[in-house]
Design a protein around this motif. Structure first.
Motif, PDB file in Angstrom:
ATOM      1  N   THR A  42      -5.626  -3.351  -5.165  1.00  0.00           N
ATOM      2  CA  THR A  42      -4.311  -3.634  -6.118  1.00  0.00           C
ATOM      3  C   THR A  42      -2.634  -2.291  -5.764  1.00  0.00           C
ATOM      4  OG1 THR A  42      -6.013  -4.297  -7.422  1.00  0.00           O
ATOM      5  CG2 THR A  42      -3.282  -4.120  -8.336  1.00  0.00           C
ATOM      6  N   GLY A  43      -3.449  -1.303  -5.512  1.00  0.00           N
ATOM      7  CA  GLY A  43      -2.607  -0.371  -5.145  1.00  0.00           C
ATOM      8  C   GLY A  43      -1.940  -0.989  -3.688  1.00  0.00           C
ATOM      9  N   TYR A  44      -2.556  -1.221  -3.363  1.00  0.00           N
ATOM     10  CA  TYR A  44      -1.724  -1.747  -2.039  1.00  0.00           C
ATOM     11  C   TYR A  44      -0.146  -2.648  -2.533  1.00  0.00           C
ATOM     12  CZ  TYR A  44      -3.769   1.405   0.887  1.00  0.00           C
ATOM     13  OH  TYR A  44      -3.753   3.068   1.593  1.00  0.00           O
ATOM     14  N   ALA A  45      -0.433  -4.039  -3.228  1.00  0.00           N
ATOM     15  CA  ALA A  45       0.501  -4.776  -3.355  1.00  0.00           C
ATOM     16  C   ALA A  45       1.423  -4.140  -4.476  1.00  0.00           C
ATOM     17  CB  ALA A  45      -0.719  -5.617  -4.505  1.00  0.00           C
ATOM     18  N   VAL A  46       0.982  -3.209  -5.215  1.00  0.00           N
ATOM     19  CA  VAL A  46       2.274  -2.394  -5.601  1.00  0.00           C
ATOM     20  C   VAL A  46       2.333  -1.974  -4.830  1.00  0.00           C
ATOM     21  CG1 VAL A  46       2.837  -1.047  -7.565  1.00  0.00           C
ATOM     22  CG2 VAL A  46       1.167  -2.212  -8.579  1.00  0.00           C
ATOM     23  N   GLN A  47       2.469  -0.872  -4.098  1.00  0.00           N
ATOM     24  CA  GLN A  47       2.994  -0.186  -2.946  1.00  0.00           C
ATOM     25  C   GLN A  47       4.356  -1.655  -2.274  1.00  0.00           C
ATOM     26  OE1 GLN A  47       2.526   1.438   1.240  1.00  0.00           O
ATOM     27  NE2 GLN A  47       0.747   2.337  -0.440  1.00  0.00           N
ATOM     28  N   GLU A  48       3.103  -2.263  -1.952  1.00  0.00           N
ATOM     29  CA  GLU A  48       4.346  -3.367  -0.300  1.00  0.00           C
ATOM     30  C   GLU A  48       5.673  -4.006  -1.655  1.00  0.00           C
ATOM     31  OE1 GLU A  48       3.634  -8.119   1.731  1.00  0.00           O
ATOM     32  OE2 GLU A  48       1.630  -5.944   1.327  1.00  0.00           O
ATOM     33  N   VAL A  49       5.747  -4.351  -2.744  1.00  0.00           N
ATOM     34  CA  VAL A  49       6.448  -5.074  -3.438  1.00  0.00           C
ATOM     35  C   VAL A  49       7.883  -3.781  -3.670  1.00  0.00           C
ATOM     36  CG1 VAL A  49       7.609  -5.160  -5.603  1.00  0.00           C
ATOM     37  CG2 VAL A  49       5.657  -6.356  -4.922  1.00  0.00           C
ATOM     38  N   ASN A  50       7.822  -2.661  -3.616  1.00  0.00           N
ATOM     39  CA  ASN A  50       8.672  -1.226  -3.662  1.00  0.00           C
ATOM     40  C   ASN A  50       9.043  -1.157  -1.905  1.00  0.00           C
ATOM     41  OD1 ASN A  50       9.294  -0.946  -5.884  1.00  0.00           O
ATOM     42  ND2 ASN A  50       7.805   0.850  -6.264  1.00  0.00           N
ATOM     43  N   THR A  51       8.161  -1.653  -1.285  1.00  0.00           N
ATOM     44  CA  THR A  51       8.234  -1.417   0.663  1.00  0.00           C
ATOM     45  C   THR A  51       9.200  -2.549   0.839  1.00  0.00           C
ATOM     46  OG1 THR A  51       6.805  -0.682   1.113  1.00  0.00           O
ATOM     47  CG2 THR A  51       7.431  -1.692   2.201  1.00  0.00           C
ATOM     48  N   ARG A  52       9.235  -3.480   0.437  1.00  0.00           N
ATOM     49  CA  ARG A  52      10.079  -4.469   0.518  1.00  0.00           C
ATOM     50  C   ARG A  52      11.476  -4.203  -0.019  1.00  0.00           C
ATOM     51  NH1 ARG A  52       7.703  -8.746   3.542  1.00  0.00           N
ATOM     52  NH2 ARG A  52       5.244  -8.459   3.529  1.00  0.00           N
ATOM     53  N   ARG A  53      11.330  -3.614  -1.458  1.00  0.00           N
ATOM     54  CA  ARG A  53      12.558  -3.860  -1.941  1.00  0.00           C
ATOM     55  C   ARG A  53      13.417  -2.430  -1.033  1.00  0.00           C
ATOM     56  NH1 ARG A  53      11.554  -2.542  -8.356  1.00  0.00           N
ATOM     57  NH2 ARG A  53      11.353  -4.088  -8.508  1.00  0.00           N
ATOM     58  N   LEU A  55      13.216  -2.163   2.110  1.00  0.00           N
ATOM     59  CA  LEU A  55      13.767  -2.798   2.693  1.00  0.00           C
ATOM     60  C   LEU A  55      14.861  -3.545   2.910  1.00  0.00           C
ATOM     61  CD1 LEU A  55      10.646  -3.177   5.123  1.00  0.00           C
ATOM     62  CD2 LEU A  55      12.064  -1.914   5.147  1.00  0.00           C
ATOM     63  N   ALA A  56      15.140  -4.229   1.314  1.00  0.00           N
ATOM     64  CA  ALA A  56      16.321  -5.000   1.135  1.00  0.00           C
ATOM     65  C   ALA A  56      17.722  -4.365   1.534  1.00  0.00           C
ATOM     66  CB  ALA A  56      15.596  -6.259  -0.019  1.00  0.00           C
ATOM     67  N   GLU A  57      17.575  -2.986   0.528  1.00  0.00           N
ATOM     68  CA  GLU A  57      18.516  -2.043   0.045  1.00  0.00           C
ATOM     69  C   GLU A  57      18.482  -1.672   1.584  1.00  0.00           C
ATOM     70  OE1 GLU A  57      17.591   0.381  -2.832  1.00  0.00           O
ATOM     71  OE2 GLU A  57      17.858  -1.502  -4.383  1.00  0.00           O
ATOM     72  N   GLY A  58      18.081  -1.730   2.103  1.00  0.00           N
ATOM     73  CA  GLY A  58      18.879  -1.036   3.916  1.00  0.00           C
ATOM     74  C   GLY A  58      18.461  -0.035   4.281  1.00  0.00           C
ATOM     75  N   ARG A  59      17.097   0.365   3.771  1.00  0.00           N
ATOM     76  CA  ARG A  59      16.254   1.383   4.120  1.00  0.00           C
ATOM     77  C   ARG A  59      15.738   1.727   5.501  1.00  0.00           C
ATOM     78  NH1 ARG A  59      13.225   4.749  -0.509  1.00  0.00           N
ATOM     79  NH2 ARG A  59      13.174   5.794   1.310  1.00  0.00           N
ATOM     80  N   ARG A  60      15.146   2.255   6.697  1.00  0.00           N
ATOM     81  CA  ARG A  60      14.346   2.059   7.746  1.00  0.00           C
ATOM     82  C   ARG A  60      13.435   2.349   8.153  1.00  0.00           C
ATOM     83  NH1 ARG A  60      14.870   3.738  13.462  1.00  0.00           N
ATOM     84  NH2 ARG A  60      16.136   5.852  12.680  1.00  0.00           N
TER      85      ARG A  60
END
Length: 265
Positions: A42-53, A55-60
């Motif tokens: 569950t923790g990784y599911a939360v982490q992945e939401v913000n990882t994808r966010r 990346l969508a904002e252009g962070r590498r």
């Protein structure tokens, strides 16, 4: 609304809480009370939401950080395995150059060995030999851990959700080959303003930092974000972590690997 939709909504709300804390610079309450299933997954599911966010904002994405590699810390949080978080290019700072302390919420410094990969590690399962073969060089590193959760009031679920408390990192600038280097025997000393504040050795990191990377590669193999060529891996703390204050200067020396300085203004 069915149970699956409710779970997705709660995961998104937990991710939003952590994202807003990072954006505003104001620590937030723990997220564990928001989540119906207090598991690492569950923790990784939360982490992945913000990882994808991000990346969508252009962070590498440039690598990963491994946490909870110390058995003492694992016992403290009631877990039996490490965790991992993402490293982005804008988290990197240069050796010896000023870092604004104000960009962090609750920073703490720890000395680590960093591996830089010349080959990806996709598929698996992996062995130490696979990790050695895939490694281009090693560097000394100081990680600046930074919890978005107020007072570092964390469980394993909180810290995984919060990108494993990833804040920033500083790498040394002299690459070293693994050839002839036993990372498990490498001693570490970290000083703050010239005073010794942390000591340890590679054996404190799952017996050897290479073991931590084997664990990481296997954990990532089944995800959308396996290790790829060029990735940086922060392998885990070699000694106690230390709180950071404005004006602090940290220098970490790791036998056979080199030294690195993190300077806070």
């Amino acid at each position: 609304m069915d149970e699956w939709s409710e779970a997705v909504d709660v995961i998104g709300e937990a991710a939003d809480r952590l994202w807003e804390a990072a954006r505003s610079g104001k620590p937030c309450p723990p997220v564990r009370g928001m989540l119906p299933d207090l598991t690492a997954e569950t923790g990784y599911a939360v982490q992945e939401v913000n990882t994808r966010r991000a990346l969508a904002e252009g962070r590498r994405l440039v690598g990963r950080k491994i946490g909870l590699t110390s058995q003492a810390v694992q016992r403290q949080l009631g877990v039996d395995r490490p965790d991992f978080g993402m490293l982005f290019a804008d988290m990197a700072h240069l050796d010896g150059l000023p870092i604004p302390a104000g960009i962090f919420l609750q920073p703490r410094a720890e000395a680590e060995v960093a591996l830089v990969l010349k080959e990806g590690l996709e598929g698996g399962p992996f062995t130490v030999a696979d990790v050695i073969r895939a490694t281009d060089f090693v560097l000394p590193a100081i990680e600046i851990a930074d919890s978005r959760i107020e007072g570092w009031d964390i469980t394993i679920v909180d810290t995984i959700a919060d990108n494993a408390a990833g804040g920033a990192f500083v790498l040394g600038d002299t690459p070293m080959s693994l050839t002839g280097l036993d990372l498990g025997l490498a001693g570490m000393t970290m000083k703050r303003r010239g005073q010794e504040v942390s000591t340890g050795a590679g054996a404190s990191c799952m017996g050897n930092p290479l073991n931590a990377v084997v664990w990481l590669a296997n954990a990532l193999a089944a995800t959308d974000f396996p290790l790829t060529a060029g990735d940086i891996v922060l392998t885990g703390a070699l000694g106690p972590i230390v709180e950071v204050e404005p004006g602090d200067v940290f220098e970490a020396c790791i036998d056979g690997v080199g030294s690195v300085r993190a300077v806070f203004e």
